[in-house]
Design a protein around this motif. Structure first.
Motif, short mmCIF file in Angstrom:
data_model
loop_
_atom_site.label_atom_id
_atom_site.label_comp_id
_atom_site.label_asym_id
_atom_site.label_seq_id
_atom_site.Cartn_x
_atom_site.Cartn_y
_atom_site.Cartn_z
N TRP A 1 -18.93 10.74 -37.21
CA TRP A 1 -19.48 11.68 -38.18
C TRP A 1 -20.84 12.25 -37.78
O TRP A 1 -21.24 13.29 -38.27
CB TRP A 1 -19.60 11.01 -39.54
CG TRP A 1 -18.30 10.79 -40.22
CD1 TRP A 1 -17.58 9.62 -40.30
CD2 TRP A 1 -17.53 11.76 -40.93
NE1 TRP A 1 -16.41 9.82 -41.00
CE2 TRP A 1 -16.36 11.13 -41.40
CE3 TRP A 1 -17.70 13.12 -41.20
CZ2 TRP A 1 -15.38 11.79 -42.14
CZ3 TRP A 1 -16.73 13.79 -41.93
CH2 TRP A 1 -15.59 13.12 -42.40
N SER A 2 -21.55 11.54 -36.93
CA SER A 2 -22.91 11.95 -36.60
C SER A 2 -23.17 11.72 -35.12
O SER A 2 -22.73 10.70 -34.56
CB SER A 2 -23.93 11.17 -37.43
OG SER A 2 -25.26 11.46 -37.04
N GLY B 1 -25.07 5.88 -44.74
CA GLY B 1 -23.65 6.17 -44.92
C GLY B 1 -23.13 5.72 -46.26
O GLY B 1 -23.80 5.82 -47.29
N LYS B 2 -21.91 5.20 -46.23
CA LYS B 2 -21.19 4.84 -47.44
C LYS B 2 -21.86 3.72 -48.22
O LYS B 2 -21.70 3.62 -49.44
CB LYS B 2 -19.77 4.42 -47.06
CG LYS B 2 -18.80 4.28 -48.21
CD LYS B 2 -18.42 5.61 -48.82
CE LYS B 2 -17.30 5.44 -49.85
NZ LYS B 2 -16.94 6.72 -50.48
N ILE C 1 -18.67 2.88 -43.59
CA ILE C 1 -18.74 4.06 -42.74
C ILE C 1 -20.19 4.50 -42.53
O ILE C 1 -20.97 4.58 -43.49
CB ILE C 1 -17.92 5.20 -43.36
CG1 ILE C 1 -16.44 4.82 -43.42
CG2 ILE C 1 -18.10 6.50 -42.59
CD1 ILE C 1 -15.60 5.77 -44.25
N ASP D 1 -20.24 17.56 -36.50
CA ASP D 1 -21.69 17.52 -36.30
C ASP D 1 -22.01 17.95 -34.88
O ASP D 1 -21.36 17.51 -33.93
CB ASP D 1 -22.22 16.10 -36.55
CG ASP D 1 -23.74 16.05 -36.61
OD1 ASP D 1 -24.37 17.04 -37.04
OD2 ASP D 1 -24.32 15.00 -36.24
N LYS E 1 -25.40 11.32 -46.32
CA LYS E 1 -24.72 12.17 -45.34
C LYS E 1 -25.65 12.74 -44.28
O LYS E 1 -25.19 13.31 -43.29
CB LYS E 1 -24.01 13.33 -46.05
CG LYS E 1 -22.79 12.91 -46.85
CD LYS E 1 -22.03 14.12 -47.33
CE LYS E 1 -20.70 13.75 -47.96
NZ LYS E 1 -19.93 14.94 -48.39
N LYS F 1 -13.91 14.06 -35.51
CA LYS F 1 -13.02 13.08 -36.13
C LYS F 1 -12.06 12.44 -35.14
O LYS F 1 -11.37 11.48 -35.49
CB LYS F 1 -12.25 13.74 -37.28
CG LYS F 1 -13.11 14.08 -38.49
CD LYS F 1 -12.25 14.63 -39.62
CE LYS F 1 -13.09 14.98 -40.84
NZ LYS F 1 -12.27 15.50 -41.95
N ALA G 1 -16.76 6.07 -38.55
CA ALA G 1 -15.94 5.46 -39.60
C ALA G 1 -15.48 4.06 -39.22
O ALA G 1 -14.87 3.38 -40.05
CB ALA G 1 -14.74 6.35 -39.87
N ARG H 1 -22.42 7.60 -41.69
CA ARG H 1 -22.30 9.06 -41.74
C ARG H 1 -23.48 9.80 -41.11
O ARG H 1 -23.36 10.98 -40.79
CB ARG H 1 -22.16 9.53 -43.20
CG ARG H 1 -20.82 9.23 -43.84
CD ARG H 1 -19.69 10.02 -43.21
NE ARG H 1 -19.89 11.46 -43.30
CZ ARG H 1 -19.30 12.24 -44.20
NH1 ARG H 1 -18.49 11.71 -45.11
NH2 ARG H 1 -19.51 13.54 -44.20
#
Length: 323
Positions: free
Chosen positions: A72-73, A128-129, A111, A27, A156, A46, A88, A113
């Motif tokens: 992730w963001s 997120g998740k 997580i 990102d 996402k 990551k 995460a 995201r």
């Protein structure tokens, strides 16, 4: 600098390579232009270490250290004074961009995201998740978050559109959901043909752009939910960014290594470049439209000049012509 391609006018495009990350860059986002005429670039990776750079030159400014998992963001506030990251490690963190210190940590149950700020940087939103949106008040960081429920898959991407009093969210359920912040209820949905990987608001706030499968999608928030410009792409599109002029957009794909520039009106590919050694996960135009950035599985960010005939930043006419 190590990759170049000729554009349609025969001018050689030489991207700047920004190293420093050790794993895939997932990102990136340019800031708004500051009163001093500068802008910044933030990246999520990551490797768990989001980075802040000078937007024009790509020079490293600092690394935000504190996450225990992949990030992730990463988003900057309107004034670039703060950054927010989602990880995460089941947390979202808000940072001071001047000293790199953590201002707030918001613990989640899974997580994170997607993240974004509201216009005056007093609130953040996360997704997120857990398939739910949370809005946190930075003036009352210990207060319970407001929650918005409705997604049926991992979220996402989120966009806070203050101009239209809405938040937009999207993800694996292939649905863009529009939330009215005045009622805290879902006010509409846009169905897509595939899961949505990324979504951004244009620098002037006029368009929301998202990538979904082999399509690039553009929607004006003040239009009907059916009035979406959907452009078919031959490759799976991982990320899109609209130029401030609205005349073209850049697209990245996780199917190959190429950067593609599309004409917004004709919907045709007009320029193609190769520079990365891995698929592209994220792309973004600068607020002045002079450059765009790409982030890749290869762990690098590359900055590309929009017009190779102009001197801009580290790109000088003489250097380009003699390359």
């Amino acid at each position: 600098m190590n990759a170049n391609t000729n554009n349609s006018n025969g001018n050689r495009i030489i991207p700047l390579t920004c190293s420093g990350h050790t794993r895939p860059v997932v990102d990136i986002q340019f800031s708004s232009i500051t009163p001093e005429g500068k802008y910044f670039l933030i990246s999520a990776c990551k490797d768990g270490n989001p980075m802040l750079r000078d937007g024009v030159t790509g020079d490293w400014i600092g690394t935000f250290q504190g996450h225990k998992g992949a990030v992730w963001s990463a988003r900057l506030s309107k004034d670039s004074e703060k950054a927010v990251t989602g990880s995460a490690d089941f947390s979202a963190k808000v940072w001071d961009t001047h000293n790199g210190q953590v201002l707030h940590t918001f613990v989640h149950n899974h997580i994170v995201r997607a993240t974004d700020f509201n216009h005056d940087s007093t609130k953040i939103i996360t997704g997120g998740k857990e398939q739910k949106l949370r809005i946190f008040d930075l003036y009352r960081p210990d207060a319970p978050a407001m929650e918005l429920l409705g997604h049926e898959g991992m979220i996402k991407a989120v966009v806070w559109d203050e101009q239209h009093h809405t938040v937009l969210s999207a993800g694996e359920d292939a649905t863009v959901r529009i939330w009215d912040l005045r009622t805290m209820r879902e006010s509409g949905t846009i169905q897509c043909d595939a899961p949505i990987s990324t979504m951004t608001l244009s620098s002037d706030g006029q368009y929301v752009s998202w990538a979904a499968g082999k399509t690039a999608n553009f929607w004006k928030p003040d239009s009907s939910f059916e009035d979406v410009k959907k452009i078919q792409t031959k490759e799976n599109t991982s990320s899109v960014s609209l130029h401030p002029s609205h005349k073209k957009f850049v697209a990245g794909s996780d199917d190959d290594l190429w950067v593609r520039i599309y004409d917004f009106e004709t919907e045709e590919v007009v320029e193609v470049y190769k520079g990365h050694h891995g698929p592209l996960h994220t792309v973004s135009y600068s607020p002045d439209g002079e450059i765009y950035a790409t982030g890749s599985e290869d762990g690098t960010i590359r900055l590309w000049q929009t017009d190779a005939t102009k001197s801009y930043g580290l790109w000088q006419k003489d250097d380009t012509s003699n390359a």
